[in-house]
Design a protein around this motif. Sequence first.
Motif, PDB file in Angstrom:
ATOM      1  N   MET A   1      20.642  36.883  46.048  1.00 44.55           N
ATOM      2  CA  MET A   1      21.666  36.395  45.141  1.00 44.55           C
ATOM      3  C   MET A   1      22.717  35.651  45.973  1.00 44.55           C
ATOM      4  N   THR A   2      23.057  34.455  45.550  1.00 46.48           N
ATOM      5  CA  THR A   2      24.089  33.679  46.234  1.00 46.48           C
ATOM      6  C   THR A   2      25.469  34.071  45.712  1.00 46.48           C
ATOM      7  N   LEU A   3      26.520  33.643  46.430  1.00 40.05           N
ATOM      8  CA  LEU A   3      27.876  33.909  45.960  1.00 40.05           C
ATOM      9  C   LEU A   3      28.151  33.220  44.631  1.00 40.05           C
ATOM     10  N   ASP A   4      27.651  31.996  44.442  1.00 37.08           N
ATOM     11  CA  ASP A   4      27.838  31.325  43.159  1.00 37.08           C
ATOM     12  C   ASP A   4      27.215  32.138  42.025  1.00 37.08           C
ATOM     13  N   GLU A   5      26.040  32.711  42.279  1.00 38.59           N
ATOM     14  CA  GLU A   5      25.392  33.538  41.262  1.00 38.59           C
ATOM     15  C   GLU A   5      26.168  34.833  41.040  1.00 38.59           C
ATOM     16  N   PHE A   6      26.611  35.468  42.122  1.00 40.77           N
ATOM     17  CA  PHE A   6      27.361  36.710  41.980  1.00 40.77           C
ATOM     18  C   PHE A   6      28.656  36.480  41.217  1.00 40.77           C
ATOM     19  N   PHE A   7      29.388  35.421  41.573  1.00 39.29           N
ATOM     20  CA  PHE A   7      30.659  35.127  40.918  1.00 39.29           C
ATOM     21  C   PHE A   7      30.467  34.505  39.540  1.00 39.29           C
ATOM     22  N   ARG A   8      29.237  34.089  39.226  1.00 42.14           N
ATOM     23  CA  ARG A   8      28.900  33.484  37.938  1.00 42.14           C
ATOM     24  C   ARG A   8      29.737  32.235  37.688  1.00 42.14           C
ATOM     25  N   ILE A   9      29.786  31.363  38.686  1.00 42.28           N
ATOM     26  CA  ILE A   9      30.570  30.140  38.597  1.00 42.28           C
ATOM     27  C   ILE A   9      30.157  29.347  37.354  1.00 42.28           C
ATOM     28  N   GLY A  10      31.153  29.000  36.528  1.00 42.58           N
ATOM     29  CA  GLY A  10      30.920  28.220  35.330  1.00 42.58           C
ATOM     30  C   GLY A  10      30.488  29.000  34.107  1.00 42.58           C
ATOM     31  N   THR A  11      30.250  30.290  34.266  1.00 42.15           N
ATOM     32  CA  THR A  11      29.804  31.120  33.150  1.00 42.15           C
ATOM     33  C   THR A  11      30.976  31.902  32.586  1.00 42.15           C
ATOM     34  N   THR A  12      31.179  31.821  31.285  1.00 43.19           N
ATOM     35  CA  THR A  12      32.237  32.596  30.638  1.00 43.19           C
ATOM     36  C   THR A  12      31.727  34.001  30.366  1.00 43.19           C
ATOM     37  N   VAL A  13      32.484  34.982  30.818  1.00 42.31           N
ATOM     38  CA  VAL A  13      32.149  36.389  30.643  1.00 42.31           C
ATOM     39  C   VAL A  13      33.102  36.986  29.616  1.00 42.31           C
ATOM     40  N   THR A  14      32.563  37.630  28.594  1.00 40.83           N
ATOM     41  CA  THR A  14      33.396  38.330  27.621  1.00 40.83           C
ATOM     42  C   THR A  14      33.773  39.683  28.210  1.00 40.83           C
ATOM     43  N   LEU A  15      35.071  39.913  28.318  1.00 40.66           N
ATOM     44  CA  LEU A  15      35.572  41.149  28.913  1.00 40.66           C
ATOM     45  C   LEU A  15      35.654  42.275  27.900  1.00 40.66           C
ATOM     46  N   GLY A  16      35.887  41.948  26.649  1.00 37.06           N
ATOM     47  CA  GLY A  16      36.010  42.948  25.595  1.00 37.06           C
ATOM     48  C   GLY A  16      36.947  42.463  24.512  1.00 37.06           C
ATOM     49  N   SER A  17      37.051  43.259  23.460  1.00 38.57           N
ATOM     50  CA  SER A  17      37.928  42.945  22.331  1.00 38.57           C
ATOM     51  C   SER A  17      38.862  44.109  22.083  1.00 38.57           C
ATOM     52  N   HIS A  18      40.043  43.783  21.578  1.00 38.02           N
ATOM     53  CA  HIS A  18      41.075  44.795  21.350  1.00 38.02           C
ATOM     54  C   HIS A  18      41.796  44.503  20.046  1.00 38.02           C
ATOM     55  N   ARG A  19      41.981  45.526  19.234  1.00 38.63           N
ATOM     56  CA  ARG A  19      42.759  45.408  17.995  1.00 38.63           C
ATOM     57  C   ARG A  19      44.188  45.844  18.297  1.00 38.63           C
ATOM     58  N   PHE A  20      45.140  44.974  18.040  1.00 38.84           N
ATOM     59  CA  PHE A  20      46.555  45.250  18.296  1.00 38.84           C
ATOM     60  C   PHE A  20      47.165  45.939  17.070  1.00 38.84           C
ATOM     61  N   GLU A  21      47.367  47.239  17.191  1.00 38.30           N
ATOM     62  CA  GLU A  21      47.905  48.050  16.090  1.00 38.30           C
ATOM     63  C   GLU A  21      49.434  48.057  16.131  1.00 38.30           C
ATOM     64  N   PRO A  22      50.079  48.204  14.967  1.00 38.80           N
ATOM     65  CA  PRO A  22      51.538  48.150  14.906  1.00 38.80           C
ATOM     66  C   PRO A  22      52.255  49.118  15.851  1.00 38.80           C
ATOM     67  N   GLU A  23      51.842  50.359  15.898  1.00 39.71           N
ATOM     68  CA  GLU A  23      52.548  51.341  16.750  1.00 39.71           C
ATOM     69  C   GLU A  23      52.406  51.011  18.235  1.00 39.71           C
ATOM     70  N   GLU A  24      51.241  50.532  18.629  1.00 38.15           N
ATOM     71  CA  GLU A  24      51.018  50.128  20.015  1.00 38.15           C
ATOM     72  C   GLU A  24      51.903  48.928  20.373  1.00 38.15           C
ATOM     73  N   ILE A  25      51.970  47.957  19.457  1.00 39.92           N
ATOM     74  CA  ILE A  25      52.811  46.773  19.671  1.00 39.92           C
ATOM     75  C   ILE A  25      54.258  47.185  19.866  1.00 39.92           C
ATOM     76  N   LYS A  26      54.755  48.049  18.991  1.00 34.28           N
ATOM     77  CA  LYS A  26      56.157  48.472  19.056  1.00 34.28           C
ATOM     78  C   LYS A  26      56.436  49.294  20.314  1.00 34.28           C
ATOM     79  N   ALA A  27      55.509  50.165  20.692  1.00 26.79           N
ATOM     80  CA  ALA A  27      55.721  50.991  21.891  1.00 26.79           C
ATOM     81  C   ALA A  27      55.799  50.126  23.148  1.00 26.79           C
ATOM     82  N   PHE A  28      54.898  49.163  23.273  1.00 26.01           N
ATOM     83  CA  PHE A  28      54.930  48.265  24.430  1.00 26.01           C
ATOM     84  C   PHE A  28      56.240  47.482  24.434  1.00 26.01           C
TER      85      PHE A  28
END
Length: 155
Positions: A1-28
Amino acid sequence: MTLDEFFRIGTTVTLGSHRFEPEEIKAFARKYDPQVFHVDEEAAKDSVLGGLCASGWHTAATWMKYNLEKRMDAEGWDGPGPVPEFGPSPGFKNLKWLKPVYAGETVTFTRTAVSHRPITSRPGWQLLALRSDAFDSTGDKVLEFESAVLVKVGE
């Protein structure tokens, strides 16, 4: 595996999704960004943003949380030498909060490795440049910035 392959140059990686709830928003916001449209649901309705929404810093911090979780999930190194070691970030630039993230909204966080280069003063280390984004449930971009991280890739 090359460094370009390891780093996935040019490839978008989805990190995850998060729902922003009212109480969490206010606490932050009470701790870090106590603007009326982040801490008071009723007053937020009459604000310039028209409703309770997450602080831009909250959105950025949540991107970082998901980025770190994804980096630590052992995506798999089968290249020569030891597993690359992630070091510190020299920072970010061009931060843009493009659209408010309202209470109840789910945001999906992504990163795209753009490039890497050796750091001449630190043999074995690379500077990995990233494009960092977040999108709401309609696909509109709500956050973007450029970031970087040092990565030790073995010698």
